[in-house]
Design an enzyme around this catalytic site. Sequence first.
Site, mmCIF file in Angstrom:
data_model
loop_
_atom_site.group_PDB
_atom_site.id
_atom_site.type_symbol
_atom_site.label_atom_id
_atom_site.label_comp_id
_atom_site.label_asym_id
_atom_site.label_seq_id
_atom_site.Cartn_x
_atom_site.Cartn_y
_atom_site.Cartn_z
ATOM 1 N N ASN A 74 -12.898 -3.090 2.319
ATOM 2 C CA ASN A 74 -13.873 -2.013 2.369
ATOM 3 C C ASN A 74 -14.753 -2.073 1.131
ATOM 4 O OD1 ASN A 74 -12.735 -0.862 4.762
ATOM 5 N ND2 ASN A 74 -11.084 -0.019 3.513
ATOM 6 N N GLU A 100 -12.159 3.437 -1.374
ATOM 7 C CA GLU A 100 -11.637 4.532 -2.200
ATOM 8 C C GLU A 100 -11.386 4.092 -3.637
ATOM 9 O OE1 GLU A 100 -8.077 5.835 -0.249
ATOM 10 O OE2 GLU A 100 -9.134 6.251 1.627
ATOM 11 N N VAL A 101 -10.935 2.867 -3.800
ATOM 12 C CA VAL A 101 -10.579 2.394 -5.148
ATOM 13 C C VAL A 101 -11.587 1.319 -5.564
ATOM 14 C CG1 VAL A 101 -8.800 1.328 -6.576
ATOM 15 C CG2 VAL A 101 -8.136 2.867 -4.701
ATOM 16 N N HIS A 104 -6.994 -5.825 2.045
ATOM 17 C CA HIS A 104 -5.840 -5.298 2.774
ATOM 18 C C HIS A 104 -5.330 -6.408 3.695
ATOM 19 C CE1 HIS A 104 -6.825 -0.869 2.160
ATOM 20 N NE2 HIS A 104 -7.999 -1.422 1.881
ATOM 21 N N HIS A 137 -10.264 -5.338 -3.528
ATOM 22 C CA HIS A 137 -8.940 -5.576 -2.944
ATOM 23 C C HIS A 137 -9.092 -5.968 -1.491
ATOM 24 C CE1 HIS A 137 -9.952 -1.294 -2.657
ATOM 25 N NE2 HIS A 137 -9.306 -1.277 -1.500
ATOM 26 N N ASP A 165 0.849 -1.195 0.000
ATOM 27 C CA ASP A 165 0.000 0.000 0.000
ATOM 28 C C ASP A 165 0.889 1.251 0.000
ATOM 29 O OD1 ASP A 165 -3.205 0.546 0.984
ATOM 30 O OD2 ASP A 165 -1.791 2.217 1.108
ATOM 31 N N ILE A 166 0.496 2.239 -0.774
ATOM 32 C CA ILE A 166 1.301 3.459 -0.917
ATOM 33 C C ILE A 166 1.281 4.299 0.361
ATOM 34 C CG2 ILE A 166 -0.461 5.053 -1.817
ATOM 35 C CD1 ILE A 166 1.593 5.796 -4.024
HETATM 36 P P1 AMP Z 1 -9.790 1.356 0.134
HETATM 37 O O1 AMP Z 1 -10.092 2.571 0.968
HETATM 38 O O2 AMP Z 1 -10.137 0.073 0.823
HETATM 39 O O3 AMP Z 1 -10.379 1.480 -1.250
HETATM 40 O O4 AMP Z 1 -8.210 1.310 0.007
HETATM 41 C C1 AMP Z 1 -7.503 1.817 -1.080
HETATM 42 C C2 AMP Z 1 -6.053 1.733 -0.704
HETATM 43 O O5 AMP Z 1 -5.285 1.918 -1.873
HETATM 44 C C3 AMP Z 1 -5.591 2.813 0.292
HETATM 45 O O6 AMP Z 1 -5.065 2.167 1.457
HETATM 46 C C4 AMP Z 1 -4.523 3.588 -0.473
HETATM 47 O O7 AMP Z 1 -3.445 3.993 0.334
HETATM 48 C C5 AMP Z 1 -4.106 2.569 -1.524
HETATM 49 N N1 AMP Z 1 -3.538 3.123 -2.759
HETATM 50 C C6 AMP Z 1 -4.035 4.137 -3.520
HETATM 51 N N2 AMP Z 1 -3.263 4.335 -4.595
HETATM 52 C C7 AMP Z 1 -2.253 3.437 -4.528
HETATM 53 C C8 AMP Z 1 -1.135 3.130 -5.343
HETATM 54 N N3 AMP Z 1 -0.868 3.821 -6.482
HETATM 55 N N4 AMP Z 1 -0.310 2.124 -4.958
HETATM 56 C C9 AMP Z 1 -0.542 1.448 -3.826
HETATM 57 N N5 AMP Z 1 -1.590 1.671 -3.013
HETATM 58 C C10 AMP Z 1 -2.441 2.653 -3.361
#
Ligand code: AMP
Length: 121
Positions: A91, A99-100, A106, A104, A33-34
């Site tokens: 999530n 967010e994405v 974690h 995925h 994770d970034i």
């Molecule tokens: P979620 O809130 O469950 O959708 O988590 C999305 C996760 O993606 C967050 O923990 C971010 O820090 C992570 N994230 C966003 N962009 C990147 C990226 N380019 N590389 C790695 N992790 C990312």
Amino acid sequence: MTYDPNNIFAKILRGEIPCQKVYEDDHVLAFNDIAPQAPVHILVIPKGAYKTVEDFGLNAGAGEIKAFYMAVAKIVEEQALNLDGFRTISNSGINGGQEVPHYHLHILGGKKLGPMLAKAA
Ligand code: AMP
């Protein structure tokens, strides 16, 4: 809601954005994770275009689902997270704070993680 092919994880899968790869096979990619929330914070994603855990569970093939959880188990063993324990989180949607919009999981570990949810203010 249709799958957004321009989400950031889709771009990582297409090689348009770099990632710190931890694991890859035909069906699965995992990377750091970034913005890590723990000493170990790995994201495991299917290569197929699935938005959420329920999309993945309902629409992925048995081989994809098996590969996904095999990958999680391999990563947990490779990172020795099974020794002291770890947490997995997925999530989903607005209430889940996703967010994405690409499914995925974690994997968090490397320290005691505390309560499952932050206490309400
Ligand atoms: P979620 O809130 O469950 O959708 O988590 C999305 C996760 O993606 C967050 O923990 C971010 O820090 C992570 N994230 C966003 N962009 C990147 C990226 N380019 N590389 C790695 N992790 C990312």
